[in-house]
Design a protein around this motif. Sequence first.
Motif, mmCIF file in Angstrom:
data_model
loop_
_atom_site.group_PDB
_atom_site.id
_atom_site.type_symbol
_atom_site.label_atom_id
_atom_site.label_comp_id
_atom_site.label_asym_id
_atom_site.label_seq_id
_atom_site.Cartn_x
_atom_site.Cartn_y
_atom_site.Cartn_z
ATOM 1 N N THR A 199 -9.404 4.829 3.008
ATOM 2 C CA THR A 199 -9.465 5.888 1.998
ATOM 3 C C THR A 199 -8.326 6.888 2.167
ATOM 4 O O THR A 199 -7.859 7.463 1.175
ATOM 5 N N THR A 203 -5.746 7.625 -0.777
ATOM 6 C CA THR A 203 -5.477 8.992 -1.214
ATOM 7 C C THR A 203 -3.983 9.257 -1.262
ATOM 8 O O THR A 203 -3.455 9.820 -2.238
ATOM 9 N N ARG A 204 -3.285 8.855 -0.205
ATOM 10 C CA ARG A 204 -1.841 9.079 -0.147
ATOM 11 C C ARG A 204 -1.113 8.369 -1.293
ATOM 12 O O ARG A 204 -0.057 8.805 -1.729
ATOM 13 N N PHE A 208 -7.313 8.069 -5.899
ATOM 14 C CA PHE A 208 -8.427 8.942 -6.280
ATOM 15 C C PHE A 208 -7.982 10.122 -7.149
ATOM 16 O O PHE A 208 -8.818 10.935 -7.556
ATOM 17 N N ILE A 211 -7.818 15.327 -5.153
ATOM 18 C CA ILE A 211 -9.066 15.388 -4.396
ATOM 19 C C ILE A 211 -9.799 16.683 -4.729
ATOM 20 O O ILE A 211 -9.222 17.774 -4.714
ATOM 21 N N ILE A 260 -7.587 13.650 4.659
ATOM 22 C CA ILE A 260 -7.488 13.266 3.250
ATOM 23 C C ILE A 260 -7.058 14.447 2.390
ATOM 24 O O ILE A 260 -6.284 14.299 1.433
ATOM 25 N N VAL A 339 -15.625 10.870 -0.528
ATOM 26 C CA VAL A 339 -14.373 11.388 -1.068
ATOM 27 C C VAL A 339 -14.507 11.412 -2.589
ATOM 28 O O VAL A 339 -14.807 10.381 -3.198
ATOM 29 N N GLY A 341 -12.515 12.423 -6.121
ATOM 30 C CA GLY A 341 -11.267 12.814 -6.757
ATOM 31 C C GLY A 341 -11.396 12.802 -8.264
ATOM 32 O O GLY A 341 -12.448 12.450 -8.815
#
Length: 475
Positions: A199, A203-204, A208, A211, A260, A339, A341
């Motif tokens: 995850t 994310t990078r 998502f 965030i 994250i 998480v 987003g």
Amino acid sequence: MKSNRRNFLKFTGLAGIGLTGGGLLKSFAATPGDRLPENIRRPHKQRFNMCGHAAPKLNTVRVGFVGLGQRGPGHLMNMTRLEGVEIKAVCDIRPEYANRAKSRVQSLGHNPDVYTGDKDAWKKMCDRNDIDIIYIATPWALHTPICIYAMEHGKHAFTEVPAALTIDECWQLVETSERTRKHCMMLENCCYGFFEQLTLNMTRQGYFGEIIHGEGAYNHNLLHLNFDKNGYWEMWRLKENMHRNGNLYPTHGLGPICQIMNINRGDQMEYLTSMSGIDFMMREKADELAAKDDFFKPFAGKTYRGNANTSCIRTHKGRTIMVQHDVTSPNVYSRIHRVVGTKGTALQYPLEGRISNGGEDWLKDEEMKAVEEKYQPPIVRKVGELAKKVGGHGGMDFLMDWRVIDCLRNGLPLDQDVYDAALWSCISPLSEWSVANRSKPIDVPDFTAGSWAANKPVDILLEQGGNTQVKHTER
């Protein structure tokens, strides 16, 4: 109620309970529950920015270990599996533990010196000039003292969680690391969990979107282990749960969410609020055992923290984080790891890791496999299967130890620095203050002295390094 409020906030788990078993674990004074700790807004001029700091590379990493009870032996054996590592010394106050550790690694080509039998034996080990890093897996109250002493004596410090118990200790770690330019990393192994790494990479790469929210937890039924005579040395972890009321162990769930959200590297925590229920189980368990066994009488009739704690944090960018703690209720194990987003969400527990792409349903199994393949981090591709063979919380312990050594051998910044260690650890004392004050919000210190706005995330793509070989994977 007023009496409880005055006594709830202990910036260590051992203050004032008279159960330190020989005095090795020192006590600290309590901070009154109705007075805001002054060091929350402590002025700090950053002497040197440790975020992104790359210390000179070490061709051979010479290691000393302190604490060989619950967690230390796993780290010790992981180090024997890595090239470019020499185990120089092992230390535990119990001779049988220290000598057993030496025997285990001798057949694997290491011949460490043993330090034992003295509560200050670890200082003698840190005084040596032929050790580069100290790995610390002692009771919590010793983490900061050993880290500081190690850095003062030219060693990088790596400590089990939490890195500190008080706000003052958090500042001490930051100031010592900046002054000595020695790494001080908290060994938050859950940041190296396979789903957490997945995850983070997603994310990078924008999967998502922006965030919005994150959740983490340490919901783990440790009631019987905490009351086990042969569990934690001198019952230290049970003592930590006496007279402290808050989130005593936040970093397993919090650390991955902070990475994250790029906390300390583009965003920062602003304030926290925390709520605990009452203790439904620990005093009852202590009284029950004391009725049968005099050993437990010192623990009977005492005040214990509430079963469940929920702490909520708001960040500078308006994101929110929820962190839960419950180690006595009959929970199914969960770190949550949610998480959320603008384009998708992920949830690890209890679903064994699921992801959505913005719809109301989780991805189907085939879609999930495709996402895992596309976004699998390079570190997992390189040593993930080896880590699973070695084991240790599913392999994340080995993944972490491999990454630490690889960064040191290649002169690379670490994934976690002293600011992370201080920030993630300070949630415990802050939560205690909030609980003691009817869940009032409390500011979170900025240990980076404002540098968080310009600090950059550490690269996890192994564009540099990644060349440390594994010698064997036998358990």
